[in-house]
Design a protein around this motif. Structure first.
Motif, PDB file in Angstrom:
ATOM      1  N   SER C 331       0.800  -1.226   0.000  1.00  0.00           N
ATOM      2  CA  SER C 331       0.000   0.000   0.000  1.00  0.00           C
ATOM      3  C   SER C 331       0.824   1.263   0.000  1.00  0.00           C
ATOM      4  O   SER C 331       0.281   2.332  -0.223  1.00  0.00           O
ATOM      5  CB  SER C 331      -0.903   0.029   1.228  1.00  0.00           C
ATOM      6  OG  SER C 331      -1.721  -1.073   1.261  1.00  0.00           O
ATOM      7  N   LEU C 332       2.112   1.159   0.315  1.00  0.00           N
ATOM      8  CA  LEU C 332       2.904   2.377   0.512  1.00  0.00           C
ATOM      9  C   LEU C 332       2.804   3.313  -0.683  1.00  0.00           C
ATOM     10  O   LEU C 332       2.477   4.481  -0.559  1.00  0.00           O
ATOM     11  CB  LEU C 332       4.361   2.001   0.791  1.00  0.00           C
ATOM     12  CG  LEU C 332       5.293   3.188   0.954  1.00  0.00           C
ATOM     13  CD1 LEU C 332       5.016   3.891   2.249  1.00  0.00           C
ATOM     14  CD2 LEU C 332       6.743   2.765   0.914  1.00  0.00           C
ATOM     15  N   VAL C 333       3.057   2.749  -1.869  1.00  0.00           N
ATOM     16  CA  VAL C 333       3.021   3.588  -3.059  1.00  0.00           C
ATOM     17  C   VAL C 333       1.584   3.815  -3.513  1.00  0.00           C
ATOM     18  O   VAL C 333       1.215   4.892  -3.935  1.00  0.00           O
ATOM     19  CB  VAL C 333       3.864   2.936  -4.169  1.00  0.00           C
ATOM     20  CG1 VAL C 333       3.744   3.716  -5.442  1.00  0.00           C
ATOM     21  CG2 VAL C 333       5.301   2.869  -3.744  1.00  0.00           C
ATOM     22  N   LEU C 358      -7.974  -0.602  -4.709  1.00  0.00           N
ATOM     23  CA  LEU C 358      -6.515  -0.616  -4.560  1.00  0.00           C
ATOM     24  C   LEU C 358      -6.102  -1.445  -3.355  1.00  0.00           C
ATOM     25  O   LEU C 358      -4.926  -1.755  -3.188  1.00  0.00           O
ATOM     26  CB  LEU C 358      -5.988   0.808  -4.386  1.00  0.00           C
ATOM     27  CG  LEU C 358      -6.253   1.785  -5.512  1.00  0.00           C
ATOM     28  CD1 LEU C 358      -5.581   3.103  -5.223  1.00  0.00           C
ATOM     29  CD2 LEU C 358      -5.752   1.250  -6.827  1.00  0.00           C
ATOM     30  N   GLY C 359      -7.057  -1.785  -2.507  1.00  0.00           N
ATOM     31  CA  GLY C 359      -6.742  -2.588  -1.337  1.00  0.00           C
ATOM     32  C   GLY C 359      -5.825  -1.867  -0.369  1.00  0.00           C
ATOM     33  O   GLY C 359      -4.874  -2.450   0.145  1.00  0.00           O
ATOM     34  N   ILE C 360      -6.104  -0.615  -0.112  1.00  0.00           N
ATOM     35  CA  ILE C 360      -5.193   0.139   0.744  1.00  0.00           C
ATOM     36  C   ILE C 360      -5.417  -0.238   2.204  1.00  0.00           C
ATOM     37  O   ILE C 360      -6.543  -0.296   2.683  1.00  0.00           O
ATOM     38  CB  ILE C 360      -5.407   1.636   0.537  1.00  0.00           C
ATOM     39  CG1 ILE C 360      -4.870   2.005  -0.831  1.00  0.00           C
ATOM     40  CG2 ILE C 360      -4.696   2.441   1.603  1.00  0.00           C
ATOM     41  CD1 ILE C 360      -5.240   3.350  -1.266  1.00  0.00           C
ATOM     42  N   CYS C 361      -4.315  -0.529   2.878  1.00  0.00           N
ATOM     43  CA  CYS C 361      -4.387  -0.974   4.260  1.00  0.00           C
ATOM     44  C   CYS C 361      -3.394  -0.127   5.049  1.00  0.00           C
ATOM     45  O   CYS C 361      -2.194  -0.326   4.933  1.00  0.00           O
ATOM     46  CB  CYS C 361      -4.035  -2.456   4.303  1.00  0.00           C
ATOM     47  SG  CYS C 361      -3.719  -3.098   5.903  1.00  0.00           S
ATOM     48  N   PRO C 362      -3.842   0.855   5.810  1.00  0.00           N
ATOM     49  CA  PRO C 362      -2.909   1.815   6.413  1.00  0.00           C
ATOM     50  C   PRO C 362      -1.863   1.245   7.365  1.00  0.00           C
ATOM     51  O   PRO C 362      -0.756   1.768   7.368  1.00  0.00           O
ATOM     52  CB  PRO C 362      -3.829   2.817   7.109  1.00  0.00           C
ATOM     53  CG  PRO C 362      -5.175   2.226   7.101  1.00  0.00           C
ATOM     54  CD  PRO C 362      -5.235   1.228   6.022  1.00  0.00           C
TER      55      PRO C 362
END
Lengths: 205, 296, 367, 198
Positions: C331-333, C358-362
């Motif tokens: 997820s970083l980028v 995007l499946g962003i996982c903080p």
């Protein structure tokens, strides 16, 4: 005799109904309504949030006990602090908590809220939630299972119907104490820095 | 006498509105493979909100919003006769006709817009903007269908329209019914037209800033309004009802249909739903209108 | 004019946000002019904490780096330690690891399905998917004793052997899943309203995807066959037969299709693993299982998680502690470079849709 | 390839770690030309990560760039040492867009200044005024003890080794005391017996 799922449901409900002490019947009714309808703020503050979807969906289905999600703090009764709080999140939790209308309750999940848990030596998380916000009910575990979250809710509901859950009162009475603790870790800027003053542009709407 | 009638109508709408909402939650729960809340849960929720304290203040205009909405809903209810036979539960329907009801249907959203605007919550304002944009598109097929029915029955009086149907309007003019049904689904705030209070987009839309008693008022309002709208649809398209059981059966079947439709479809975007409503149901309604006038 | 612009914080307290993070949106009407991602709400300082813990003490906290899918973290950590310490794990341990990783991938895909369908208001799918994910968690509980944080993939093997009859229960679950996934196709993937919302939204081009270091479904959604399991096989993935599904459109719907096909592939892999599971030890013979001394050396290991390549950099300094552990989550980028770009010009209603796709996982961004 | 790099970039430090992972250490001045070189000649076109290791005893940071080929089959680690004090590094954000966020992370955690990166504000921390947390001289336990209160009864805020030693010592002392007491009792008994015998 009912079996299986229905039996569990009856047990939980029976648990809720047992042992209520109240001053008068108006009080009793008020507390009953409050305890049977719990709107939970949808704010996953830490990793415990991963067990909240199972609690609220098909398998464990908290809605059968009158517990459901609410989108905004104005409509919510309960805020769940699900796990460790970093300073940045604590600022938002305080803001959100103060936006909720009384009576409001705080349910803290996970060992991190109780004593720092895994992150006891972390430079960015608080160790003891009740110093900064009043806690009604702790659910221990890393992370607590959906069953224990439900148990925590039922214990909270019992407290509400007994009139014992009054942390919001405590917060108002001891505001100085809480504020002092909050400022000790967060500095003078306890609230997050953004302000919703967009509607004041050019003389408002 | 009429006062007693009105009070009873209010009580019936309030009770059945909440009952339907409870059933709605229960039925969707079963569809989602879970047990679901008790039937009275929605009622408990609304009472609980009445018992909450109000800690926020945005001026009197803010509080006027829910009150205008509530009066809009109650007035709509009073101008719709519950039964098409007999003398009771006619409400004020002899003093106003379908045009008045159509006007009252939009009063609520407009009143809410006033209150929410003062509240200052950007999501509330966005919800209201969405609601008003959608309202325009919703009214189009519904008005066409209703006006067609009106001219075909030769009367603007709801009781007359309901009584004169020997066979249901829905069967004689299916296209008009389908057109109106699409906008009815939107009016009931069901998917795919539930853009107003979409939680993942704008929190709870117009209700975002309301708490406590005013939220409770909004909940009761929507319960009463739902019942009133169901009765209106039954009167216009399903031949009205001559008795209590018939009324409940017909409204409930209509309600079930709306739920089932809502559970199966995702949400449109606002422009998409406006586009859709202005294209598909409107065209269906217009074709229905042409066919109906041609055949009669 | 000034008052056309609204700046709002979408999150961290918002139902449409994937986890505790926020996006600052600059809006005109409902169209987004500018998006800025804010993270750090979940920062615990893992990379500092592992510095003052021994390897095994660090092992218990790495799985907490990514909440929806902790096992790739454990696998990465174990692989890095094994490489630095020069351990070779047994075949049975390898197979069990693959099984755990694939099961957790399947669970994460179900969680994604719930989020993605919730972002367009199809709540029934969300309810079903999370309940079905729970069946996988039940298996995990039986195997490891925990539902979410397993702490199972131990450096040197796995913590304990499979319980009796476990493989039968896995294959029973797989049969059920295969049947069940058809329902999801009907109500979610092939649903007209989902196609309506998802096709043509959040398009990523091939060149951009390569240049900017995107991983996982974003690459595969725009036609690049990139998968760590194929490109740089770890464990026993080169002995298994599976496919890397790709799509060419590069939009939200393409990524959904890729994920859906990956679920089929995951079930296919699991069936092979169950059939081929060898006998033997699950842990390397070591003088003591609690003391690792890492040499002064560094390494870079990566694992394919449900959201793409998950990589660890690990450097030892000759003591029992780890000198440096850098987590490079997928997820970083995506959360910064990609999300901030995709949201410009999109509408407010697309935010949840794009973020879920995007499946962003903080937690893996800020650790 | 490795010979070319060895000759052109004056380094002997090329290691093949795995068949898909190579590492080369070069001087700081040659890093960026090496990144261009492997990108242009050997297809290592994707920057995967930037990481930094604090070797406080040697007084330098080890900055490592991970580059991946387009087919993602092999990774190149390019490592360079920079001074720990007032570190200034040229930013890669013009060449690789994703470097912006990676450098922002490192800048916050180590206090490194990436020259040319326009977006170096706080990422994870908020209003942080102390030492950048990932530097070795920052002691997180000391920070926690100074700034936060623990719940009473939680005593793992101690060095486990020291604590284990202490506990062992206590146990040993107890055992010895017990042994001593036993011996004394026995001695007494014998004495008493002796006295009785007398």
């Amino acid at each position: 005799m009912e079996t299986g799922f229905l039996q569990e449901q009856r047990t939980l409900e029976g648990d809720l109904n047992s042992k209520t002490s109240h001053k008068n019947s108006v009080d009793y009714l008020m507390n009953w309504f409050r305890s049977r309808s719990i709107f939970v703020l949808a704010y996953g503050t830490g990793c415990g949030a991963i067990e909240m979807p199972p609690t609220f969906t098909s398998r464990y289905d908290a809605e059968r006990l009158g517990i459901r999600g609410a989108a905004t703090p104005r409509q919510a009764d309960v805020i769940i602090v699900s796990g460790y709080c970093s300073y940045k999140t604590l600022r938002r939790i305080i803001r959100t908590y103060e936006q909720m209308s009384n009576p409001k309750y705080l349910l803290a999940l996970g060992s991190c809220t109780i004593n720092g848990g895994m992150y006891w030596d972390s430079y960015n998380t608080i160790k003891k939630l009740e110093d900064y916000l009043p806690v009604d009910m702790y659910v221990s575990g890393c992370m607590p299972r959906p069953e224990s979250i439900l148990e925590g809710f039922i214990a909270l509901q019992k407290d509400i119907s007994n009139g014992k859950a009054s942390s919001w009162q405590k917060y108002e009475d001891n505001y100085e104490f809480y504020r002092k603790n909050q400022e000790a870790v967060l500095g003078k800027t306890v609230e997050p820095s953004y302000e919703a003053d967009w509607y004041l542009y050019d003389g408002g709407l | 006498m009429i006062l007693l009638d009105l009070v009873l109508m209010f009580i019936i709408a309030y009770t059945f509105g909440f009952l339907y909402y409870g059933l709605y939650r229960n039925i969707t729960a079963r569809f989602q493979r879970r047990f679901g809340p008790p039937v009275y849960q929605s009622f408990v929720d609304s009472i609980k909100f009445f018992l909450k304290e109000d800690s926020t203040s945005h001026g009197w205009m803010f509080y006027l919003g829910p009150i205008i909405m509530m009066s809009g809903a109650v007035m709509t209810l009073f101008f719709i006769p519950l039964f098409n036979t007999g003398e009771s539960f006619k409400g004020l329907s002899e003093y106003g006709n379908l045009f008045l009801v159509l006007y009252l249907l939009v009063l609520g959203p407009l009143g809410n817009a006033l209150g929410v605007g003062v509240g200052g919550n950007p999501f509330g304002v966005m919800g209201v903007t969405r609601g008003l944009t959608r309202l325009f598109a919703l009214e189009m097929p519904f008005y066409i269908a209703v006006i067609a029915i009106m001219s075909l029955s030769g009367s603007a009086d709801i009781t007359t329209i309901a009584t004169e149907q020997t066979t249901m309007n829905a069967i004689i003019y299916p296209l008009l019914f389908i057109g109106a049904l699409f906008s009815f689904i939107g009016m009931m705030g069901q998917s795919p037209f539930d853009v107003v209070g979409a939680p993942v987009e704008v929190y709870s839309g117009p209700a975002s800033e309301f708490s406590g008693k005013f939220l409770a008022l909004l909940m009761s309002q929507s319960a009463i309004f739902t019942f009133a709208k169901l009765v209106l649809m039954v009167d216009l398209f399903l031949g009205g009802a001559s008795g209590f059981i018939e009324l409940i059966t017909k409204t409930f079947i209509l309600f079930l249909f709306v739920i089932a439709f809502g559970s199966l479809y995702g949400r449109f975007k606002t422009p998409q739903s406006v586009d859709f409503l202005l294209k598909v149901p409107t065209i269906i309604s217009i074709v229905g209108l042409i066919l109906a006038t041609w055949s009669s | 004019m000034e008052n056309k612009h609204i700046t709002i914080f979408h999150g961290p307290q918002h139902p449409g946000i994937t986890g505790n993070m926020s996006v600052e949106l600059d809006l005109i009407g409902e169209t987004i002019q500018k998006a800025t991602t804010h993270v750090g709400y979940l920062h615990r300082g893992f990379e500092k904490l592992v510095e003052r813990r021994t390897v095994i003490q660090a092992f218990t906290i790495v799985c907490r780096i990514c909440v929806p899918e902790p096992d790739p973290n454990e696998a990465n950590f174990a692989m890095a330690v094994e490489e630095l310490a020069g351990l070779e794990i047994t075949p049975r341990a390898s197979y069990i690891r693959v099984m755990v990783l694939e099961l957790s991938r399947l669970a994460a895909q179900f969680l994604w399905m719930a989020g993605q369908s919730g972002s367009i208001g199809l709540y029934a799918v969300g309810q079903w998917a999370i309940a079905d994910r729970d069946l996988i968690l039940d298996l995990f509980e039986e195997l490891t004793g925990a539902r979410v944080y397993h702490m199972y993939i131990y450096p040197g093997g796995v913590r304990r052997d499979l319980p009796e009859g476990f493989l039968e229960r896995v294959s029973k679950l797989l049969t059920y899943m295969k049947k069940r996934l058809k329902d999801y196709d009907d109500i979610f993937i092939n649903n007209a309203s989902f196609k309506n919302r998802a096709i043509g939204v959040g398009i990523v081009t091939k060149e951009e995807a390569i240049n900017n270091g995107y991983v996982g479904q974003i690459l595969r959604g725009c036609g690049i066959k990139a998968d760590v399991r194929k490109d740089a096989p770890y464990l026993i993935y080169n002995e298994l037969e599976f496919d890397v599904p790709t799509q060419t459109a590069g939009d939200v719907y393409a990524r959904a299709l890729v994920r859906r096909d990956e679920m089929d592939q995951g079930i296919h892999i699991l069936e092979q693993v169950v059939a081929k599971m060898p006998e033997g030890e699950v842990m390397v013979k070591m003088p003591t299982h609690r003391k690792f001394k890492l040499p002064k050396d560094d390494t870079w290991v990566k694992v394919e998680s449900a959201r793409g390549e998950f990589a660890y950099y690990m450097a030892g300094d000759g003591t029992e502690n780890i000198r440096r552990m850098q987590v490079r989550g997928p997820s970083l980028v995506h959360a910064f470079t990609l999300l901030e770009k995709l949201l410009v010009g999109a509408e407010l209603s697309d935010v949840a849709l794009i973020m879920n796709s995007l499946g962003i996982c903080p937690p893996e961004i800020e650790r | 390839m490795f010979n070319e790099i060895k000759n052109q970039f004056a380094t002997n430090d090329v290691i093949i770690k795995r068949d898909d992972l190579y590492k080369v250490s070069v001087n700081y001045e040659r890093v960026f030309s090496l990144i261009d070189f492997v990108g242009d000649s050997y297809n290592y076109k994707t920057l995967n990560a930037i990481t930094c290791t604090d070797w406080i005893e040697d007084n330098h940071f080890a900055i490592t760039y991970m580059l991946t080929t387009i087919d993602r089959r092999s990774t190149f680690m390019i490592q360079t040492m920079v001074s720990r004090e007032n570190t200034k590094i040229k930013s890669l954000s013009q060449k690789f867009k994703q470097a912006e966020i990676m450098e922002r992370d490192l800048a916050e955690m180590y206090g490194i200044d990436f020259v040319g990166n326009k977006n170096l504000k706080e990422l994870s921390l908020e209003n942080w005024v102390h030492t950048p947390p990932l530097r070795r001289e920052f002691d997180t336990l000391e920070f926690v003890n100074n700034h936060l209160t623990f719940r009473e009864g939680r005593d793992d805020n101690v060095d486990t080794k020291v604590e284990a030693k202490r506990l062992r010592a206590i146990k040993k002392a107890e055992k010895e005391a017990l042994k001593k007491a036993k011996e004394e009792a026995e001695a007494k008994k014998i004495q008493e017996e002796n006295q009785d015998g007398k």
